[in-house]
Design a protein around this motif. Sequence first.
Motif, PDB file in Angstrom:
ATOM      1  N   GLY A 125      39.749 -64.575  74.862  1.00  0.00           N
ATOM      2  CA  GLY A 125      40.870 -65.518  74.849  1.00  0.00           C
ATOM      3  C   GLY A 125      42.188 -64.770  74.721  1.00  0.00           C
ATOM      4  N   ALA A 126      43.024 -64.926  75.746  1.00  0.00           N
ATOM      5  CA  ALA A 126      44.364 -64.306  75.728  1.00  0.00           C
ATOM      6  C   ALA A 126      45.318 -65.332  75.120  1.00  0.00           C
ATOM      7  CB  ALA A 126      44.772 -63.933  77.152  1.00  0.00           C
ATOM      8  N   SER A 127      45.180 -65.495  73.806  1.00  0.00           N
ATOM      9  CA  SER A 127      45.825 -66.622  73.135  1.00  0.00           C
ATOM     10  C   SER A 127      47.102 -66.214  72.399  1.00  0.00           C
ATOM     11  CB  SER A 127      44.848 -67.205  72.106  1.00  0.00           C
ATOM     12  OG  SER A 127      44.649 -66.255  71.073  1.00  0.00           O
ATOM     13  N   THR A 128      47.819 -67.232  71.952  1.00  0.00           N
ATOM     14  CA  THR A 128      49.040 -67.012  71.173  1.00  0.00           C
ATOM     15  C   THR A 128      48.713 -66.421  69.808  1.00  0.00           C
ATOM     16  OG1 THR A 128      49.957 -68.949  72.274  1.00  0.00           O
ATOM     17  CG2 THR A 128      51.126 -68.157  70.317  1.00  0.00           C
ATOM     18  N   ILE A 129      47.724 -66.992  69.128  1.00  0.00           N
ATOM     19  CA  ILE A 129      47.391 -66.486  67.784  1.00  0.00           C
ATOM     20  C   ILE A 129      46.972 -65.024  67.824  1.00  0.00           C
ATOM     21  CG2 ILE A 129      45.140 -67.719  67.936  1.00  0.00           C
ATOM     22  CD1 ILE A 129      46.090 -67.294  64.564  1.00  0.00           C
ATOM     23  N   MET A 172      39.560 -60.747  77.182  1.00  0.00           N
ATOM     24  CA  MET A 172      39.022 -61.571  78.268  1.00  0.00           C
ATOM     25  C   MET A 172      39.884 -62.812  78.445  1.00  0.00           C
ATOM     26  SD  MET A 172      35.612 -63.791  78.508  1.00  0.00           S
ATOM     27  CE  MET A 172      36.416 -65.360  78.683  1.00  0.00           C
ATOM     28  N   SER A 173      40.293 -63.044  79.685  1.00  0.00           N
ATOM     29  CA  SER A 173      41.030 -64.263  80.038  1.00  0.00           C
ATOM     30  C   SER A 173      40.309 -64.908  81.207  1.00  0.00           C
ATOM     31  CB  SER A 173      42.463 -63.898  80.435  1.00  0.00           C
ATOM     32  OG  SER A 173      43.094 -64.983  81.070  1.00  0.00           O
ATOM     33  N   SER A 174      40.485 -66.207  81.382  1.00  0.00           N
ATOM     34  CA  SER A 174      39.891 -66.846  82.569  1.00  0.00           C
ATOM     35  C   SER A 174      40.621 -66.405  83.833  1.00  0.00           C
ATOM     36  CB  SER A 174      39.934 -68.370  82.422  1.00  0.00           C
ATOM     37  OG  SER A 174      41.259 -68.779  82.187  1.00  0.00           O
ATOM     38  N   SER A 175      41.806 -65.826  83.664  1.00  0.00           N
ATOM     39  CA  SER A 175      42.556 -65.302  84.808  1.00  0.00           C
ATOM     40  C   SER A 175      42.724 -63.795  84.638  1.00  0.00           C
ATOM     41  CB  SER A 175      43.934 -65.976  84.884  1.00  0.00           C
ATOM     42  OG  SER A 175      44.886 -65.090  85.431  1.00  0.00           O
ATOM     43  N   THR A 188      40.282 -72.013  73.729  1.00  0.00           N
ATOM     44  CA  THR A 188      40.341 -73.415  73.295  1.00  0.00           C
ATOM     45  C   THR A 188      38.959 -73.825  72.773  1.00  0.00           C
ATOM     46  OG1 THR A 188      40.009 -74.057  75.600  1.00  0.00           O
ATOM     47  CG2 THR A 188      42.275 -74.043  74.790  1.00  0.00           C
ATOM     48  N   ASN A 189      38.968 -74.858  71.941  1.00  0.00           N
ATOM     49  CA  ASN A 189      37.822 -75.093  71.056  1.00  0.00           C
ATOM     50  C   ASN A 189      36.497 -75.426  71.755  1.00  0.00           C
ATOM     51  OD1 ASN A 189      39.672 -74.698  68.990  1.00  0.00           O
ATOM     52  ND2 ASN A 189      40.275 -76.861  69.031  1.00  0.00           N
ATOM     53  N   GLU A 190      36.581 -76.024  72.935  1.00  0.00           N
ATOM     54  CA  GLU A 190      35.341 -76.418  73.619  1.00  0.00           C
ATOM     55  C   GLU A 190      34.583 -75.200  74.152  1.00  0.00           C
ATOM     56  OE1 GLU A 190      38.116 -76.089  75.044  1.00  0.00           O
ATOM     57  OE2 GLU A 190      38.002 -76.012  77.234  1.00  0.00           O
ATOM     58  N   GLU A 215      37.542 -68.564  65.847  1.00  0.00           N
ATOM     59  CA  GLU A 215      38.596 -69.474  65.400  1.00  0.00           C
ATOM     60  C   GLU A 215      38.026 -70.833  65.011  1.00  0.00           C
ATOM     61  OE1 GLU A 215      41.327 -69.640  64.239  1.00  0.00           O
ATOM     62  OE2 GLU A 215      42.084 -67.641  64.633  1.00  0.00           O
ATOM     63  N   LYS A 216      38.831 -71.531  64.236  1.00  0.00           N
ATOM     64  CA  LYS A 216      38.520 -72.899  63.829  1.00  0.00           C
ATOM     65  C   LYS A 216      39.055 -73.852  64.872  1.00  0.00           C
ATOM     66  CE  LYS A 216      42.057 -74.488  63.356  1.00  0.00           C
ATOM     67  NZ  LYS A 216      43.304 -74.598  64.171  1.00  0.00           N
ATOM     68  N   PRO A 217      38.549 -75.044  65.009  1.00  0.00           N
ATOM     69  CA  PRO A 217      37.246 -75.451  64.528  1.00  0.00           C
ATOM     70  C   PRO A 217      36.176 -74.660  65.272  1.00  0.00           C
ATOM     71  CG  PRO A 217      38.054 -77.033  66.131  1.00  0.00           C
ATOM     72  CD  PRO A 217      39.156 -76.047  65.904  1.00  0.00           C
ATOM     73  N   THR A 245      34.708 -67.358  60.043  1.00  0.00           N
ATOM     74  CA  THR A 245      35.569 -68.408  60.605  1.00  0.00           C
ATOM     75  C   THR A 245      36.998 -68.061  60.206  1.00  0.00           C
ATOM     76  OG1 THR A 245      33.792 -69.993  60.134  1.00  0.00           O
ATOM     77  CG2 THR A 245      35.967 -70.904  60.696  1.00  0.00           C
ATOM     78  N   ASN A 246      37.921 -68.140  61.143  1.00  0.00           N
ATOM     79  CA  ASN A 246      39.263 -67.623  60.852  1.00  0.00           C
ATOM     80  C   ASN A 246      40.177 -68.651  60.168  1.00  0.00           C
ATOM     81  OD1 ASN A 246      40.832 -65.310  60.832  1.00  0.00           O
ATOM     82  ND2 ASN A 246      41.996 -65.955  62.621  1.00  0.00           N
ATOM     83  N   HIS A 247      39.681 -69.264  59.085  1.00  0.00           N
ATOM     84  CA  HIS A 247      40.573 -70.062  58.230  1.00  0.00           C
ATOM     85  C   HIS A 247      41.408 -69.065  57.434  1.00  0.00           C
ATOM     86  CE1 HIS A 247      39.121 -74.069  58.948  1.00  0.00           C
ATOM     87  NE2 HIS A 247      37.877 -73.796  58.599  1.00  0.00           N
ATOM     88  N   THR A 277      50.500 -77.947  74.372  1.00  0.00           N
ATOM     89  CA  THR A 277      49.694 -77.907  75.605  1.00  0.00           C
ATOM     90  C   THR A 277      48.395 -78.667  75.345  1.00  0.00           C
ATOM     91  OG1 THR A 277      48.892 -75.712  74.921  1.00  0.00           O
ATOM     92  CG2 THR A 277      50.782 -75.778  76.420  1.00  0.00           C
ATOM     93  N   TRP A 278      47.245 -77.963  75.354  1.00  0.00           N
ATOM     94  CA  TRP A 278      45.947 -78.630  75.197  1.00  0.00           C
ATOM     95  C   TRP A 278      45.824 -79.387  73.881  1.00  0.00           C
ATOM     96  CZ3 TRP A 278      43.211 -76.826  71.005  1.00  0.00           C
ATOM     97  CH2 TRP A 278      43.597 -75.575  70.498  1.00  0.00           C
ATOM     98  N   ARG A 279      46.508 -78.945  72.822  1.00  0.00           N
ATOM     99  CA  ARG A 279      46.400 -79.637  71.521  1.00  0.00           C
ATOM    100  C   ARG A 279      46.812 -81.106  71.595  1.00  0.00           C
ATOM    101  NH1 ARG A 279      47.510 -74.623  69.761  1.00  0.00           N
ATOM    102  NH2 ARG A 279      46.646 -73.881  67.787  1.00  0.00           N
ATOM    103  N   LEU A 317      48.032 -62.545  55.619  1.00  0.00           N
ATOM    104  CA  LEU A 317      46.774 -63.287  55.461  1.00  0.00           C
ATOM    105  C   LEU A 317      45.699 -62.786  56.425  1.00  0.00           C
ATOM    106  CD1 LEU A 317      49.075 -65.095  54.252  1.00  0.00           C
ATOM    107  CD2 LEU A 317      47.780 -67.063  55.050  1.00  0.00           C
ATOM    108  N   TYR A 318      46.101 -62.517  57.644  1.00  0.00           N
ATOM    109  CA  TYR A 318      45.126 -62.143  58.676  1.00  0.00           C
ATOM    110  C   TYR A 318      44.634 -60.709  58.465  1.00  0.00           C
ATOM    111  CZ  TYR A 318      46.782 -66.476  60.694  1.00  0.00           C
ATOM    112  OH  TYR A 318      47.112 -67.798  60.884  1.00  0.00           O
ATOM    113  N   MET A 319      45.515 -59.857  57.924  1.00  0.00           N
ATOM    114  CA  MET A 319      45.067 -58.490  57.639  1.00  0.00           C
ATOM    115  C   MET A 319      44.034 -58.481  56.513  1.00  0.00           C
ATOM    116  SD  MET A 319      48.506 -56.202  58.055  1.00  0.00           S
ATOM    117  CE  MET A 319      49.397 -56.190  59.623  1.00  0.00           C
TER     118      MET A 319
END
Length: 334
Positions: free
Chosen positions: A9-13, A34-37, A74-76, A95-97, A121-123, A163-165, A283-285
């Motif tokens: 996932g080439a995501s924002t987070i 990995m990205s879908s594109s 994305t979550n699905e 990632e959550k969920p 789980t990345n809470h 976007t998807w949210r 927090l993430y570190m």
Amino acid sequence: MGIGWGFIGASTIAKQWMVDAVRAQAGHDVVAVMSSSLERGRAYAEDMGIANAYDSIDTILADPAVDAVYVSTTNELHREQVLAAAAAGKHVLCEKPLALTLDDAVEMVAACRKAGVVMGTNHHLRNAATHQAIRAQIESGAIGDVVGLRIFHAVQLPSNLQTWRIHKPQAGGGVILDIVVHDADIARYLLGQDPVDVMAYAQHGGMAANVEDGSMTIMRMPSGALVQSHESFVVPFAGTGLEVHGTKGSIFARGVMTQQPAGEVEIVTCDGRRLLEVEHHNLYMVSLAKFAKAINEGGEAAVTGEDGVKSLAIALAVAESSREGRRVTVTYPA
Ligand code: NDP
């Protein structure tokens, strides 16, 4: 031990927090994305200094430099990607969920256990110095028996994330799967109990078309403590925070339901009112440091796969309660 991470996932987070969090661990690096594109993935990789970009799960998992994966699509998509990673013997931070259904989340955790890989789980909130300080006060008995926890987590969803949210229920959009899961996790962490049942309302506050963009919930804990939470995508100026009320004192935490290492915590008892000393850290570190330790020495991630199943179970109960207008018992898998 050196660990190569593949980012699914080439995501924002991932860009904002997780690449740095991985690279803060000695011997860890993000070696592939990995990205879908493929085009987007290559641009992302170049931007973030990542050696390889792929456009399929099979190719990233076949890269011998990838020992662990971080799934932030994305979550699905989480289920299928986590199952593939576990089958390939990779450690998994997801990632959550975790997924859109409880059965799927349980299957993912079971697959990781069977494969003998670390799963987290990345809470992020449990890793905050503020929440850790609050929990320590509760555990010390400083505020007596806790009877109420109020969580304020109503924010304005940033425009780049609208976007998807807010448009795609099939991707797990909506504020319940996005934010209630975090609040459920922090309630469990702070009070050391799992909610028995929930009553909730959801609303359409004007941003999201076909999913909810606001919710309020009351959760009932086994001790009898009540947890109230408010989540929103459309409230710019509320500020975040929480209050814990006990029979001998109260804790007021402001600005703590956030990704930033920030906020302040005040405790009030018969001895008076004082700010807790909190040394903020990323927090993430902290999350990645615990994950790295679990890989190297055994043990668990900061927030386990089972924790992710429970936060999802609570969020799904909240969704059901808000849909059906009745109290819903939270079903936790055996
Ligand atoms: P994004 O919308 O940034 O990314 C999700 C997917 O959308 C990406 O995998 C990517 O697909 C695609 N995408 C992203 N940006 C673009 C773009 N500019 N153009 C086209 N496609 C794009 O989601 P988030 O980073 O906000 O969330 C990802 C996951 O992380 C979710 O599961 C979310 O719940 C979770 N999350 C967790 C947080 C936490 O603190 N624990 C905070 C924020 C999110 P592709 O990979 O195919 O390119």
